[in-house]
Design a protein around this motif. Sequence first.
Motif, PDB file in Angstrom:
ATOM      1  N   ALA A 142      11.041  22.389 -12.412  1.00 35.57           N
ATOM      2  CA  ALA A 142      12.228  21.529 -12.384  1.00 35.57           C
ATOM      3  C   ALA A 142      13.221  21.955 -13.457  1.00 35.57           C
ATOM      4  N   SER A 143      12.718  22.325 -14.635  1.00 31.34           N
ATOM      5  CA  SER A 143      13.626  22.707 -15.728  1.00 31.34           C
ATOM      6  C   SER A 143      14.375  23.991 -15.384  1.00 31.34           C
ATOM      7  N   ARG A 144      13.738  24.868 -14.660  1.00 27.04           N
ATOM      8  CA  ARG A 144      14.394  26.117 -14.251  1.00 27.04           C
ATOM      9  C   ARG A 144      15.490  25.830 -13.224  1.00 27.04           C
ATOM     10  N   ILE A 145      15.187  24.918 -12.307  1.00 25.92           N
ATOM     11  CA  ILE A 145      16.200  24.572 -11.304  1.00 25.92           C
ATOM     12  C   ILE A 145      17.374  23.869 -11.993  1.00 25.92           C
ATOM     13  N   ARG A 146      17.058  23.046 -12.986  1.00 27.49           N
ATOM     14  CA  ARG A 146      18.132  22.401 -13.760  1.00 27.49           C
ATOM     15  C   ARG A 146      18.991  23.441 -14.466  1.00 27.49           C
ATOM     16  N   GLN A 292      14.997  24.919   1.808  1.00 26.02           N
ATOM     17  CA  GLN A 292      14.255  26.022   1.168  1.00 26.02           C
ATOM     18  C   GLN A 292      14.923  26.527  -0.102  1.00 26.02           C
ATOM     19  N   LEU A 293      15.439  25.624  -0.907  1.00 23.67           N
ATOM     20  CA  LEU A 293      16.105  26.054  -2.142  1.00 23.67           C
ATOM     21  C   LEU A 293      15.117  26.235  -3.291  1.00 23.67           C
ATOM     22  N   ASP A 294      15.501  27.079  -4.213  1.00 24.97           N
ATOM     23  CA  ASP A 294      14.815  27.178  -5.503  1.00 24.97           C
ATOM     24  C   ASP A 294      15.844  27.642  -6.536  1.00 24.97           C
ATOM     25  N   GLU A 295      15.405  27.893  -7.756  1.00 23.16           N
ATOM     26  CA  GLU A 295      16.361  28.214  -8.819  1.00 23.16           C
ATOM     27  C   GLU A 295      17.108  29.516  -8.553  1.00 23.16           C
ATOM     28  N   ILE A 296      16.437  30.460  -7.918  1.00 20.73           N
ATOM     29  CA  ILE A 296      17.055  31.765  -7.668  1.00 20.73           C
ATOM     30  C   ILE A 296      18.160  31.623  -6.616  1.00 20.73           C
ATOM     31  N   ILE A 297      17.854  30.877  -5.556  1.00 18.20           N
ATOM     32  CA  ILE A 297      18.848  30.694  -4.486  1.00 18.20           C
ATOM     33  C   ILE A 297      20.026  29.862  -4.995  1.00 18.20           C
ATOM     34  N   ILE A 298      19.744  28.830  -5.769  1.00 15.74           N
ATOM     35  CA  ILE A 298      20.837  27.998  -6.306  1.00 15.74           C
ATOM     36  C   ILE A 298      21.739  28.832  -7.211  1.00 15.74           C
ATOM     37  N   PHE A 311      22.165  19.219  -4.988  1.00 17.47           N
ATOM     38  CA  PHE A 311      21.125  20.006  -4.321  1.00 17.47           C
ATOM     39  C   PHE A 311      19.887  19.149  -4.076  1.00 17.47           C
ATOM     40  N   GLY A 312      19.330  19.297  -2.899  1.00 17.01           N
ATOM     41  CA  GLY A 312      18.028  18.697  -2.600  1.00 17.01           C
ATOM     42  C   GLY A 312      16.996  19.805  -2.556  1.00 17.01           C
ATOM     43  N   VAL A 313      15.947  19.691  -3.365  1.00 17.59           N
ATOM     44  CA  VAL A 313      14.936  20.748  -3.445  1.00 17.59           C
ATOM     45  C   VAL A 313      13.580  20.155  -3.092  1.00 17.59           C
ATOM     46  N   GLY A 314      12.897  20.800  -2.154  1.00 14.04           N
ATOM     47  CA  GLY A 314      11.624  20.253  -1.696  1.00 14.04           C
ATOM     48  C   GLY A 314      10.434  21.105  -2.058  1.00 14.04           C
ATOM     49  N   LEU A 443      15.208  36.736 -14.635  1.00 16.15           N
ATOM     50  CA  LEU A 443      14.707  38.099 -14.414  1.00 16.15           C
ATOM     51  C   LEU A 443      14.281  38.711 -15.750  1.00 16.15           C
ATOM     52  N   ASN A 444      13.004  39.025 -15.864  1.00 19.45           N
ATOM     53  CA  ASN A 444      12.474  39.654 -17.080  1.00 19.45           C
ATOM     54  C   ASN A 444      12.966  38.997 -18.369  1.00 19.45           C
TER      55      ASN A 444
END
Lengths: 473, 473
Positions: A142-146, A292-298, A311-314, A443-444
């Motif tokens: 969650a913190s990464r998506i934030r 199908q969202l995640d932090e990378i796609i957002i 954003f709604g993330v499941g 990334l890295n």
Amino acid sequence: MLPIQNNIGLYTDHYELTMAQGYFLSNRHLKRASFDYFFRKNPYKGSYVVFSGLSSLLEMIEAFHFSPEDCDYLLSIGFQSSFVDYLRTFRFQGNIHAVREGELVFPYEPTLRVEGTILETQLIETLLLNVLNFESLIATKASRIRLAAGDRILMEFGLRRAQGLGGVHASKAAVSGGFNSTSNVFSAYYFDLESSGTMAHSWIQSFDDELEAFRTYAKHYPDECTLLVDTYDTLKSGIPNAITVARELHQQGHELAAVRLDSGDLTYLSKKARRLLDDAGLQHVKIVASNQLDEIIIQSLLSQGAPIDIFGVGTSLAAGKEDAALDGVYKLAHFDGTPSIKVSENIAKMTLPGIKAIHRFVDQDGLFGADGISFADEPDYEFIHHPTDPHKQKEISKYTKESLIQEAMHDGKNILSKQTPAEVAQYTQKRLKQLTEEHKRFLNPHVYKVGISEKLQQNRNDLAKQYLKKDLF
Amino acid sequence: MLPIQNNIGLYTDHYELTMAQGYFLSNRHLKRASFDYFFRKNPYKGSYVVFSGLSSLLEMIEAFHFSPEDCDYLLSIGFQSSFVDYLRTFRFQGNIHAVREGELVFPYEPTLRVEGTILETQLIETLLLNVLNFESLIATKASRIRLAAGDRILMEFGLRRAQGLGGVHASKAAVSGGFNSTSNVFSAYYFDLESSGTMAHSWIQSFDDELEAFRTYAKHYPDECTLLVDTYDTLKSGIPNAITVARELHQQGHELAAVRLDSGDLTYLSKKARRLLDDAGLQHVKIVASNQLDEIIIQSLLSQGAPIDIFGVGTSLAAGKEDAALDGVYKLAHFDGTPSIKVSENIAKMTLPGIKAIHRFVDQDGLFGADGISFADEPDYEFIHHPTDPHKQKEISKYTKESLIQEAMHDGKNILSKQTPAEVAQYTQKRLKQLTEEHKRFLNPHVYKVGISEKLQQNRNDLAKQYLKKDLF
């Protein structure tokens, strides 16, 4: 219906009970022990973990007992009556020291320490790992998506793809990790979270046409109306119908809150939808995106200028994808008055002996410089040493030192003041601001430095030598 | 302590409740609906899913209600009193048809169908997806590990890395997917499974030396003694000490059951350990291996001749790695007497309309040839058509036809006879023998053919045309 609270003593691995019985029958069960909880590898190829699950854990440990039903069951599968009689009145009466809920922590740090008799400290192992590993996994996600979403609103939608009842704590950890709300009403009720949600495609399908479906919804929810616009054709049907309903609402003194996109290319569709809404004078109507969202796609959507407000993330959040598990372990560090280690053919998997503390060394700008692990009763130290590479050390005397470990449970009683997930989230967000950008990169990311004191290094090496005297190579 | 059974009505997504209230307030809530459960993508890059969770689901649906506490909460977050009053006496009274628990199923097959009022069929969506997606994910993983391990004993060890309370059903699904036992005592108690486990490294560390630790354990568990041999040095300390204890046990009329390897190269160590044990006349002592195992690693170990008798599998099984979630969905297929579809810009995501059946076409050797989906009231059909490629069809008249869908719940009552997870496992193993090897391969398995009847194809295309009349490309 899964009365876990009635049988919580059984919520453990079988071997905790065979060991406990072994300690009891050999009259070793009251010897004192100290176990450390730590993990070895950051999830999501990241550089940190948001330590979570402490309040859940303390609540479960306070409730931990063996009901008469549990005891009958243990007798039926072969446990001995003297041991089961001991369990009848068993309660955990040890002490727990831990970092704060929501703290940022790093590999190999003993973030939580359990002290008590070997029997009681052993018995709670599985419960402890189950709770801390999972909530930390989800709060970290969650913190990464934030981080990716900035100040935009984040809604957790994952219960339908969560791992069964795991969804209950997933929603809680999502909010403590930085989400604004959850779709999960049970968790909202139980943990005092905000729940949110409007309509599925089935709502639209159950009407003769989309416009009638939108109008009916707007009639019943005029002030909290979010319309799902992709059931038939987002730009040619969904958005035009939403605009019609927005105008009707406006004439009645209400405003359409948002439209939701749930398929297709979200950058393309959100830009087109924004333009259509703006051209209709509906600048205040927000755009929600899911699917199908995640932090990378957002991060990718926003870097392309997608005008998405919410954003709604499941699945990827509630199930902690791609990792699905945090590898936290619980290792004996002190027994019967003596530091203890588990040696290994791999020095990186050797444990750290003794009763330890963690310190965070913060620079003059308030940014985290490095962490140090020492014995808890050790005076100040000036250098931290790389845990496995003897050639690397770092001077830390110019930094301000924070003590990260506090007592959380004393004689089996939770002594922490209660915090809501939203309060925990505030702390995590503050700490994330103190972590430099290069550690937060997806990334890295740059590896955060965690060292050990010279005294701890020396003690571990001395203990290892006792065991590793044979030719091991 | 998470009284889920007391608040099961809240175990849902918020939007199920806003939609339910919308149906109720617009007096559409008693219109009849039929929803299908299906998934689009096999997990683990495999070719099948073991359908699981049906018995859990039926139990939860029978218990599904809104307590006074739930109703108070819903009022407090803004639901209207007329709707909440309706919920006070709400019980699901619809019908459910499904394939058998443990059946092998394939993408796009409507493996479960819920019929009832739109309100009741909508309200259970989240619960249904949560249960079926997760148990099917784990049972499928377990079945793959069983394929890799052959007849060897498989023990599930994952509770410590499971997704919180998800571990409860993970252990159940592991056994119904083909495992012999679990470490999870709660699940063993609740679902009538065998639990197993012996000792952790902490047991060894809590003694002055390994031999004393082994001897003490053997004294208390002389007939079920498995010794963990990798705490210090597997081949130079663990195995020699285990041999000493095995000989002592033998003199007392007992036999050492097994040694457990939990680190290092398991092929190398198991071969060396087997040799040492055999040379000591201990051919009967079994070798248990654990440590980050999954079906791919087990297959590799066995292909190299590792003499391992028993595998313990934890994280990758209990958390369903690498996927962590099955993407099962619940889509409206029939409403108010009429077939319904959700169209999409992608034909592969278009749903199948109407009340449907699934048939399995079995060849003369008892092997599965293909599956067909048709309307439930359709007579026999001779061809199945590729669901998205109009050029592909397959004649199925030479096969024996099995009907896969049966009624599982009638008027809200579970009408299936109770089965233990072990009984379910037997059925799955029988079905796996009917699936040809190329579908069971881990690397790029052959895709299993699932087609639709001509009548279903025609109806879907006609419905799609009604919606897709605009220029969509």
